[in-house]
Write an enzyme that holds these catalytic residues in place. Sequence first.
Site, short mmCIF file in Angstrom:
data_model
loop_
_atom_site.label_atom_id
_atom_site.label_comp_id
_atom_site.label_asym_id
_atom_site.label_seq_id
_atom_site.Cartn_x
_atom_site.Cartn_y
_atom_site.Cartn_z
CB SER A 175 47.47 4.06 -31.34
OG SER A 175 48.27 4.78 -30.46
CG ASP A 224 53.65 1.29 -33.41
OD1 ASP A 224 54.58 0.50 -33.17
OD2 ASP A 224 53.82 2.52 -33.49
CG HIS A 236 52.10 5.64 -34.21
ND1 HIS A 236 52.13 4.62 -33.29
CD2 HIS A 236 50.93 6.30 -33.98
CE1 HIS A 236 51.05 4.67 -32.52
NE2 HIS A 236 50.30 5.68 -32.92
#
Length: 403
Positions: free
Chosen positions: A201, A227, A361
Amino acid sequence: MSDLQKAWAKAKLSALEPFDEASEMGEAEEEADGLGELPEPIDDDSSSASSASSTGTVIPSPSQRLFARPQAVDRGKNLSQIPWTTYFERELFLKAPDSTITHHAYLNSPSGKSPLFVFHHGAGSSGLSFAVLSSEIRKHMPSAGMLSLDARGHGSTTDSSGAALDLSLETLTADLLFVIRAAREKMHWAELPPIVLVGHSLGGAVVTNLARQGTLGNAVLGFAVLDVVEGSAMDALQSMITYLSTRPAGFPTLQAGIDWHVRSRTVRNLVSARTSVPALLVRDEEEDGEDGGRRPWKWRTDLAATQKFWEGWFVGLSKKFLEARGGKLLILAGTDRLDTELMIGQMQGKYALQVFPEAGHFIHEDVPEKTAMMLVDFYRRNDRSQLVLPPKVSELLKQGKRV
Protein backbone atom coordinates in the site's frame (compact mmCIF):
# COMPACT_ATOMS: atom_id res chain seq x y z
CA MET A 1 -35.40 -32.07 4.60
CA SER A 2 -36.66 -34.05 1.62
CA ASP A 3 -40.31 -34.04 0.40
CA LEU A 4 -40.73 -37.62 1.62
CA GLN A 5 -39.52 -36.71 5.10
CA LYS A 6 -41.79 -33.66 5.18
CA ALA A 7 -44.81 -35.78 4.23
CA TRP A 8 -43.99 -38.33 6.93
CA ALA A 9 -43.60 -35.57 9.52
CA LYS A 10 -46.92 -34.03 8.57
CA ALA A 11 -48.69 -37.35 8.97
CA LYS A 12 -47.17 -38.00 12.38
CA LEU A 13 -47.62 -34.49 13.77
CA SER A 14 -50.96 -33.53 12.26
CA ALA A 15 -52.77 -34.75 15.34
CA LEU A 16 -50.57 -32.65 17.63
CA GLU A 17 -49.94 -29.33 15.94
CA PRO A 18 -49.85 -27.77 12.47
CA PHE A 19 -46.66 -28.29 10.50
CA ASP A 20 -44.70 -25.05 10.02
CA GLU A 21 -42.38 -25.54 7.07
CA ALA A 22 -40.95 -22.03 7.20
CA SER A 23 -40.11 -22.39 10.88
CA GLU A 24 -38.36 -25.70 10.34
CA MET A 25 -36.30 -24.33 7.47
CA GLY A 26 -35.31 -21.35 9.60
CA GLU A 27 -34.12 -23.65 12.37
CA ALA A 28 -32.09 -25.63 9.85
CA GLU A 29 -30.41 -22.47 8.65
CA GLU A 30 -29.53 -21.44 12.20
CA GLU A 31 -28.07 -24.88 12.78
CA ALA A 32 -25.95 -24.62 9.64
CA ASP A 33 -24.71 -21.15 10.57
CA GLY A 34 -23.42 -22.50 13.84
CA LEU A 35 -20.96 -24.92 12.24
CA GLY A 36 -17.49 -23.69 13.14
CA GLU A 37 -15.51 -25.81 10.69
CA LEU A 38 -17.03 -24.59 7.45
CA PRO A 39 -14.52 -22.93 5.08
CA GLU A 40 -14.70 -19.17 4.88
CA PRO A 41 -16.33 -17.78 1.75
CA ILE A 42 -14.09 -16.30 -0.93
CA ASP A 43 -14.96 -12.68 -1.57
CA ASP A 44 -14.70 -11.20 -5.01
CA ASP A 45 -13.34 -8.01 -3.50
CA SER A 46 -13.04 -7.69 0.22
CA SER A 47 -10.35 -5.20 1.04
CA SER A 48 -10.76 -4.24 4.64
CA ALA A 49 -9.85 -0.55 4.39
CA SER A 50 -8.29 -0.85 7.82
CA SER A 51 -5.88 2.06 7.52
CA ALA A 52 -5.21 5.13 5.47
CA SER A 53 -3.18 2.90 3.22
CA SER A 54 -6.22 0.77 2.33
CA THR A 55 -7.03 0.96 -1.34
CA GLY A 56 -9.73 -1.63 -1.98
CA THR A 57 -12.85 -0.75 -3.87
CA VAL A 58 -15.69 -2.71 -2.31
CA ILE A 59 -18.08 -4.06 -4.92
CA PRO A 60 -21.20 -5.85 -3.65
CA SER A 61 -21.50 -9.37 -4.95
CA PRO A 62 -23.65 -12.41 -4.10
CA SER A 63 -20.76 -13.98 -2.18
CA GLN A 64 -20.49 -11.04 0.21
CA ARG A 65 -22.64 -10.90 3.33
CA LEU A 66 -22.47 -7.14 3.63
CA PHE A 67 -24.73 -6.89 6.66
CA ALA A 68 -23.52 -9.97 8.54
CA ARG A 69 -21.96 -9.56 11.96
CA PRO A 70 -18.16 -9.93 12.17
CA GLN A 71 -17.13 -13.56 12.34
CA ALA A 72 -16.38 -14.75 15.85
CA VAL A 73 -13.05 -16.26 16.74
CA ASP A 74 -13.14 -19.69 18.33
CA ARG A 75 -12.80 -19.14 22.07
CA GLY A 76 -10.37 -22.04 22.16
CA LYS A 77 -7.92 -20.27 19.83
CA ASN A 78 -4.79 -18.66 21.21
CA LEU A 79 -4.83 -14.86 20.98
CA SER A 80 -1.52 -14.27 22.74
CA GLN A 81 1.22 -12.15 21.20
CA ILE A 82 3.96 -13.85 19.15
CA PRO A 83 7.31 -12.06 19.77
CA TRP A 84 9.40 -10.64 16.93
CA THR A 85 12.30 -12.92 17.90
CA THR A 86 10.32 -15.79 16.40
CA TYR A 87 11.02 -14.37 12.94
CA PHE A 88 14.06 -12.07 13.03
CA GLU A 89 17.58 -12.52 14.38
CA ARG A 90 18.06 -8.92 15.51
CA GLU A 91 16.61 -5.43 15.59
CA LEU A 92 18.49 -2.35 14.46
CA PHE A 93 18.34 1.20 15.83
CA LEU A 94 19.78 3.53 13.18
CA LYS A 95 20.31 7.27 13.59
CA ALA A 96 22.01 9.81 11.37
CA PRO A 97 24.37 12.25 13.18
CA ASP A 98 22.28 15.32 12.38
CA SER A 99 18.84 13.73 12.78
CA THR A 100 16.40 13.47 15.68
CA ILE A 101 14.86 10.32 14.16
CA THR A 102 15.98 6.92 15.44
CA HIS A 103 14.91 4.44 12.80
CA HIS A 104 13.98 0.94 13.91
CA ALA A 105 14.16 -2.14 11.71
CA TYR A 106 14.14 -5.93 11.95
CA LEU A 107 16.89 -7.90 10.22
CA ASN A 108 17.86 -11.35 9.06
CA SER A 109 21.27 -11.08 7.39
CA PRO A 110 21.77 -12.69 3.97
CA SER A 111 24.59 -15.16 3.53
CA GLY A 112 26.89 -15.44 0.53
CA LYS A 113 25.48 -13.83 -2.57
CA SER A 114 21.87 -14.32 -1.51
CA PRO A 115 19.39 -11.46 -1.91
CA LEU A 116 18.12 -9.02 0.68
CA PHE A 117 14.34 -8.51 0.67
CA VAL A 118 13.63 -4.97 1.90
CA PHE A 119 10.09 -4.41 3.18
CA HIS A 120 8.11 -1.19 3.67
CA HIS A 121 4.69 -1.40 5.34
CA GLY A 122 1.53 0.62 4.76
CA ALA A 123 0.20 3.54 6.80
CA GLY A 124 -0.80 2.58 10.32
CA SER A 125 1.08 -0.71 10.17
CA SER A 126 4.65 -1.69 11.17
CA GLY A 127 7.66 -3.74 10.10
CA LEU A 128 6.15 -6.79 11.80
CA SER A 129 3.51 -6.83 9.08
CA PHE A 130 6.09 -8.81 7.06
CA ALA A 131 7.26 -11.13 9.86
CA VAL A 132 5.30 -14.23 8.86
CA LEU A 133 6.04 -13.60 5.18
CA SER A 134 9.76 -13.45 6.01
CA SER A 135 9.70 -16.87 7.64
CA GLU A 136 7.85 -18.30 4.63
CA ILE A 137 10.45 -16.89 2.23
CA ARG A 138 13.22 -18.48 4.28
CA LYS A 139 11.54 -21.87 3.94
CA HIS A 140 12.28 -21.63 0.21
CA MET A 141 15.51 -19.61 0.48
CA PRO A 142 17.19 -20.22 3.88
CA SER A 143 20.12 -17.96 3.00
CA ALA A 144 18.02 -14.94 1.98
CA GLY A 145 18.13 -11.77 4.05
CA MET A 146 15.19 -9.70 5.34
CA LEU A 147 15.14 -6.03 6.31
CA SER A 148 11.79 -4.70 7.52
CA LEU A 149 11.67 -1.15 8.85
CA ASP A 150 9.21 0.84 10.93
CA ALA A 151 8.39 4.09 9.15
CA ARG A 152 8.58 7.29 11.16
CA GLY A 153 5.55 7.60 13.44
CA HIS A 154 5.09 3.83 13.36
CA GLY A 155 6.29 0.90 15.41
CA SER A 156 9.46 1.54 17.43
CA THR A 157 10.87 4.35 15.25
CA THR A 158 11.04 7.49 17.42
CA ASP A 159 11.55 11.23 17.02
CA SER A 160 13.04 13.15 19.92
CA SER A 161 12.28 16.59 18.44
CA GLY A 162 8.55 16.54 19.14
CA ALA A 163 7.97 18.17 15.74
CA ALA A 164 4.90 17.53 13.63
CA LEU A 165 5.02 14.21 11.81
CA ASP A 166 6.32 14.45 8.25
CA LEU A 167 5.03 11.54 6.19
CA SER A 168 5.48 13.03 2.75
CA LEU A 169 6.48 10.59 0.01
CA GLU A 170 9.89 12.18 -0.48
CA THR A 171 10.67 12.03 3.24
CA LEU A 172 9.65 8.38 3.51
CA THR A 173 11.70 7.54 0.42
CA ALA A 174 14.77 9.24 1.92
CA ASP A 175 14.18 7.31 5.16
CA LEU A 176 14.09 3.99 3.34
CA LEU A 177 17.31 4.81 1.48
CA PHE A 178 19.00 5.77 4.75
CA VAL A 179 17.92 2.58 6.53
CA ILE A 180 19.30 0.39 3.72
CA ARG A 181 22.66 2.18 3.67
CA ALA A 182 22.88 2.39 7.47
CA ALA A 183 22.13 -1.32 7.77
CA ARG A 184 25.00 -2.07 5.40
CA GLU A 185 27.36 0.07 7.51
CA LYS A 186 26.08 -1.40 10.78
CA MET A 187 26.52 -4.97 9.56
CA HIS A 188 29.88 -4.25 7.86
CA TRP A 189 28.79 -5.55 4.47
CA ALA A 190 31.48 -4.91 1.86
CA GLU A 191 28.75 -3.99 -0.61
CA LEU A 192 25.02 -4.06 -0.79
CA PRO A 193 23.60 -7.50 -1.54
CA PRO A 194 21.17 -7.91 -4.46
CA ILE A 195 18.00 -6.16 -3.30
CA VAL A 196 14.34 -6.88 -3.91
CA LEU A 197 12.15 -4.00 -2.69
CA VAL A 198 8.70 -4.98 -1.41
CA GLY A 199 6.06 -2.45 -0.38
CA HIS A 200 2.47 -2.79 0.79
CA SER A 201 0.00 0.00 0.00
CA LEU A 202 1.74 3.24 1.10
CA GLY A 203 4.93 1.18 1.19
CA GLY A 204 4.31 0.26 -2.43
CA ALA A 205 4.38 3.95 -3.34
CA VAL A 206 7.63 4.40 -1.38
CA VAL A 207 9.52 1.48 -2.95
CA THR A 208 8.28 2.50 -6.40
CA ASN A 209 9.56 6.03 -5.85
CA LEU A 210 12.95 4.75 -4.67
CA ALA A 211 13.25 2.33 -7.60
CA ARG A 212 12.37 5.08 -10.08
CA GLN A 213 14.99 7.43 -8.60
CA GLY A 214 17.64 4.77 -9.24
CA THR A 215 19.71 5.88 -6.24
CA LEU A 216 20.76 2.33 -5.36
CA GLY A 217 21.88 1.61 -8.91
CA ASN A 218 22.28 -1.99 -10.00
CA ALA A 219 21.88 -3.27 -6.45
CA VAL A 220 18.10 -3.30 -6.98
CA LEU A 221 17.06 -6.34 -9.00
CA GLY A 222 13.41 -5.41 -8.92
CA PHE A 223 10.51 -4.28 -6.77
CA ALA A 224 7.14 -5.70 -5.80
CA VAL A 225 4.01 -3.70 -4.95
CA LEU A 226 1.26 -5.27 -2.85
CA ASP A 227 -2.38 -4.26 -3.33
CA VAL A 228 -2.11 -0.63 -4.34
CA VAL A 229 -2.67 1.13 -7.65
CA GLU A 230 -3.21 4.81 -8.23
CA GLY A 231 -6.84 4.81 -9.34
CA SER A 232 -8.42 2.75 -6.58
CA ALA A 233 -6.13 4.31 -3.97
CA MET A 234 -7.35 7.80 -4.80
CA ASP A 235 -10.97 6.60 -4.75
CA ALA A 236 -10.56 4.94 -1.35
CA LEU A 237 -9.06 8.03 0.26
CA GLN A 238 -12.40 9.81 -0.09
CA SER A 239 -13.99 7.52 2.50
CA MET A 240 -11.06 7.03 4.87
CA ILE A 241 -12.05 9.68 7.42
CA THR A 242 -15.47 8.05 7.70
CA TYR A 243 -13.88 4.67 8.19
CA LEU A 244 -11.44 5.90 10.83
CA SER A 245 -14.28 7.43 12.82
CA THR A 246 -16.13 4.10 12.94
CA ARG A 247 -13.34 1.74 14.04
CA PRO A 248 -12.78 1.21 17.80
CA ALA A 249 -10.88 4.00 19.53
CA GLY A 250 -9.13 1.44 21.72
CA PHE A 251 -9.29 -2.00 23.30
CA PRO A 252 -9.48 -3.24 26.90
CA THR A 253 -6.69 -5.77 26.31
CA LEU A 254 -4.10 -6.59 23.70
CA GLN A 255 -5.92 -9.86 23.01
CA ALA A 256 -9.11 -7.90 22.34
CA GLY A 257 -7.27 -5.89 19.70
CA ILE A 258 -6.03 -9.07 18.02
CA ASP A 259 -9.53 -10.55 18.21
CA TRP A 260 -11.09 -7.47 16.57
CA HIS A 261 -8.66 -7.58 13.64
CA VAL A 262 -9.52 -11.22 12.97
CA ARG A 263 -13.30 -10.91 13.51
CA SER A 264 -13.50 -7.85 11.27
CA ARG A 265 -11.38 -9.71 8.68
CA THR A 266 -8.89 -6.87 8.65
CA VAL A 267 -6.25 -9.59 8.98
CA ARG A 268 -7.56 -13.03 8.03
CA ASN A 269 -4.66 -15.10 9.31
CA LEU A 270 -4.65 -15.57 13.09
CA VAL A 271 -0.90 -16.18 13.30
CA SER A 272 -0.24 -12.98 11.33
CA ALA A 273 -2.59 -11.01 13.59
CA ARG A 274 -0.92 -12.32 16.75
CA THR A 275 2.41 -11.19 15.31
CA SER A 276 1.65 -7.79 13.78
CA VAL A 277 -1.26 -6.29 15.73
CA PRO A 278 0.60 -5.71 19.04
CA ALA A 279 2.94 -3.26 17.28
CA LEU A 280 -0.06 -1.20 16.14
CA LEU A 281 -1.22 -0.51 19.69
CA VAL A 282 0.30 1.22 22.72
CA ARG A 283 -0.92 1.11 26.31
CA ASP A 284 -2.16 4.33 27.89
CA GLU A 285 -1.04 3.99 31.50
CA GLU A 286 -3.59 6.56 32.65
CA GLU A 287 -6.42 4.20 31.80
CA ASP A 288 -7.28 0.92 33.49
CA GLY A 289 -8.75 -1.75 31.25
CA GLU A 290 -10.04 -3.88 34.09
CA ASP A 291 -12.52 -1.47 35.66
CA GLY A 292 -15.22 0.72 34.21
CA GLY A 293 -14.99 -0.75 30.73
CA ARG A 294 -12.05 1.46 29.79
CA ARG A 295 -9.86 0.79 26.77
CA PRO A 296 -6.22 1.57 27.52
CA TRP A 297 -4.79 0.02 24.34
CA LYS A 298 -4.82 2.87 21.80
CA TRP A 299 -3.70 3.12 18.19
CA ARG A 300 0.00 3.98 18.03
CA THR A 301 -0.33 6.05 14.85
CA ASP A 302 -2.90 8.84 14.46
CA LEU A 303 -3.87 8.21 10.87
CA ALA A 304 -6.37 11.08 10.73
CA ALA A 305 -3.50 13.49 11.41
CA THR A 306 -1.71 12.29 8.27
CA GLN A 307 -4.59 13.19 5.94
CA LYS A 308 -2.69 16.04 4.27
CA PHE A 309 -0.15 13.54 2.92
CA TRP A 310 -2.57 10.98 1.51
CA GLU A 311 -2.99 12.35 -1.99
CA GLY A 312 0.75 12.92 -2.42
CA TRP A 313 1.45 9.25 -1.73
CA PHE A 314 -0.43 7.96 -4.76
CA VAL A 315 -0.60 10.69 -7.42
CA GLY A 316 1.35 9.51 -10.46
CA LEU A 317 2.01 6.08 -8.96
CA SER A 318 1.07 4.10 -12.08
CA LYS A 319 3.39 6.12 -14.29
CA LYS A 320 6.28 5.79 -11.83
CA PHE A 321 5.68 2.07 -11.54
CA LEU A 322 5.92 1.55 -15.29
CA GLU A 323 8.89 3.91 -15.77
CA ALA A 324 11.10 2.52 -12.98
CA ARG A 325 13.98 0.27 -14.04
CA GLY A 326 14.29 -3.34 -12.96
CA GLY A 327 11.83 -6.19 -12.63
CA LYS A 328 8.31 -5.29 -11.56
CA LEU A 329 5.71 -7.39 -9.75
CA LEU A 330 2.20 -6.32 -8.80
CA ILE A 331 0.20 -8.53 -6.43
CA LEU A 332 -3.47 -7.64 -5.97
CA ALA A 333 -6.51 -8.98 -4.15
CA GLY A 334 -8.76 -8.21 -7.12
CA THR A 335 -8.37 -7.34 -10.81
CA ASP A 336 -10.85 -4.45 -10.44
CA ARG A 337 -8.01 -2.47 -8.83
CA LEU A 338 -6.18 -2.15 -12.17
CA ASP A 339 -6.51 1.28 -13.72
CA THR A 340 -6.28 1.92 -17.46
CA GLU A 341 -2.56 2.74 -17.50
CA LEU A 342 -1.68 -0.46 -15.66
CA MET A 343 -4.00 -2.58 -17.80
CA ILE A 344 -2.23 -1.37 -20.93
CA GLY A 345 1.17 -1.96 -19.34
CA GLN A 346 0.19 -5.46 -18.30
CA MET A 347 -0.94 -6.33 -21.82
CA GLN A 348 2.38 -5.03 -23.12
CA GLY A 349 4.25 -7.31 -20.73
CA LYS A 350 5.91 -4.50 -18.78
CA TYR A 351 5.40 -6.18 -15.40
CA ALA A 352 4.26 -9.42 -13.79
CA LEU A 353 0.78 -9.56 -12.26
CA GLN A 354 -0.60 -11.97 -9.67
CA VAL A 355 -4.08 -11.90 -8.14
CA PHE A 356 -5.09 -13.61 -4.88
CA PRO A 357 -8.88 -13.18 -4.69
CA GLU A 358 -9.09 -15.11 -1.41
CA ALA A 359 -7.04 -12.43 0.36
CA GLY A 360 -8.00 -9.01 1.69
CA HIS A 361 -6.01 -5.80 1.55
CA PHE A 362 -3.24 -7.24 3.74
CA ILE A 363 -2.31 -9.88 1.17
CA HIS A 364 1.08 -10.70 2.67
CA GLU A 365 -0.52 -11.35 6.06
CA ASP A 366 -3.58 -13.22 4.79
CA VAL A 367 -1.75 -15.59 2.45
CA PRO A 368 1.94 -15.39 3.43
CA GLU A 369 2.81 -18.78 1.89
CA LYS A 370 1.54 -17.88 -1.57
CA THR A 371 3.02 -14.39 -1.41
CA ALA A 372 6.40 -15.84 -0.42
CA MET A 373 6.37 -18.26 -3.35
CA MET A 374 5.63 -15.39 -5.75
CA LEU A 375 8.45 -13.23 -4.35
CA VAL A 376 10.99 -16.07 -4.45
CA ASP A 377 10.03 -16.87 -8.03
CA PHE A 378 10.21 -13.16 -8.90
CA TYR A 379 13.74 -12.96 -7.50
CA ARG A 380 14.91 -16.05 -9.37
CA ARG A 381 13.59 -14.72 -12.66
CA ASN A 382 15.54 -11.48 -12.13
CA ASP A 383 18.69 -12.94 -10.58
CA ARG A 384 21.52 -11.73 -12.81
CA SER A 385 24.03 -14.16 -11.32
CA GLN A 386 22.12 -17.03 -12.91
CA LEU A 387 22.24 -15.58 -16.41
CA VAL A 388 24.36 -17.61 -18.80
CA LEU A 389 25.53 -15.43 -21.69
CA PRO A 390 26.54 -16.96 -25.03
CA PRO A 391 30.31 -16.94 -25.77
CA LYS A 392 31.73 -14.05 -27.73
CA VAL A 393 32.65 -14.59 -31.37
CA SER A 394 36.30 -13.65 -30.67
CA GLU A 395 36.53 -16.35 -28.00
CA LEU A 396 35.10 -18.97 -30.37
CA LEU A 397 37.67 -18.02 -33.04
CA LYS A 398 40.51 -18.34 -30.51
CA GLN A 399 39.30 -21.83 -29.73
CA GLY A 400 39.54 -22.70 -33.42
CA LYS A 401 35.82 -23.10 -33.82
CA ARG A 402 34.00 -22.11 -36.96
CA VAL A 403 31.50 -19.28 -36.63
